[in-house]
Design a protein around this motif. Sequence first.
Motif, PDB file in Angstrom:
ATOM      1  N   UNK A 263       0.832  -1.205   0.000  1.00 56.44           N
ATOM      2  CA  UNK A 263       0.000   0.000   0.000  1.00 56.44           C
ATOM      3  C   UNK A 263       0.866   1.254   0.000  1.00 56.44           C
ATOM      4  N   UNK A 264       1.929   1.242   0.785  1.00 53.44           N
ATOM      5  CA  UNK A 264       2.834   2.396   0.839  1.00 53.44           C
ATOM      6  C   UNK A 264       3.493   2.613  -0.508  1.00 53.44           C
ATOM      7  N   UNK A 265       3.919   1.541  -1.156  1.00 54.68           N
ATOM      8  CA  UNK A 265       4.543   1.659  -2.472  1.00 54.68           C
ATOM      9  C   UNK A 265       3.558   2.241  -3.484  1.00 54.68           C
TER      10      UNK A 265
ATOM     11  N   UNK B 172      12.928   1.576  -5.517  1.00 60.02           N
ATOM     12  CA  UNK B 172      11.797   1.586  -4.595  1.00 60.02           C
ATOM     13  C   UNK B 172      12.042   0.762  -3.334  1.00 60.02           C
ATOM     14  N   UNK B 173      12.661  -0.435  -3.422  1.00 56.63           N
ATOM     15  CA  UNK B 173      12.901  -1.182  -2.184  1.00 56.63           C
ATOM     16  C   UNK B 173      13.788  -0.421  -1.183  1.00 56.63           C
ATOM     17  N   UNK B 174      14.729   0.349  -1.687  1.00 56.15           N
ATOM     18  CA  UNK B 174      15.602   1.129  -0.810  1.00 56.15           C
ATOM     19  C   UNK B 174      14.820   2.283  -0.185  1.00 56.15           C
ATOM     20  N   UNK B 175      13.985   2.937  -0.975  1.00 56.27           N
ATOM     21  CA  UNK B 175      13.157   4.025  -0.441  1.00 56.27           C
ATOM     22  C   UNK B 175      12.203   3.496   0.620  1.00 56.27           C
ATOM     23  N   UNK B 176      11.602   2.334   0.361  1.00 59.95           N
ATOM     24  CA  UNK B 176      10.698   1.725   1.332  1.00 59.95           C
ATOM     25  C   UNK B 176      11.445   1.334   2.608  1.00 59.95           C
ATOM     26  N   UNK B 177      12.685   0.903   2.469  1.00 56.89           N
ATOM     27  CA  UNK B 177      13.491   0.535   3.642  1.00 56.89           C
ATOM     28  C   UNK B 177      13.714   1.744   4.554  1.00 56.89           C
TER      29      UNK B 177
END
Length: 108
Positions: free
Chosen positions: A11-13, A41-46
């Motif tokens: 949802x955040x992505x 995106x995975x790094x930003x989400x991290x």
Amino acid sequence: MSSLTSDQLEDLQAFLKDWLRHTGRTQADLRRALHAASIRMPVLLEVLQRTYSRQGLPGLAEQLCGVEELWHREDGAAEGGDAPLPGLDASLGQLDLLLQEIRQEQQP
């Protein structure tokens, strides 16, 4: 604190992608604002996951509001004034409302 579930991360992505598209920003812009190591995106989400783990949902919402405010200031400086981009005030207002709702839910 806890971590975001996989559904919450999805949802955040989706929110981030819509937000970037709506504001005319890129993942590179978000990377700079978050001081992340990569635009992926995975790094930003991290980075956002770490904020959530330390400060919960209110901290995450505050961080995103801070990014929006930074972009607003940058756009105002680039244009030589305080004229917001179309839709920017609306998205700022929506993030502020979300933050208020989260804070109200967190109160005992």
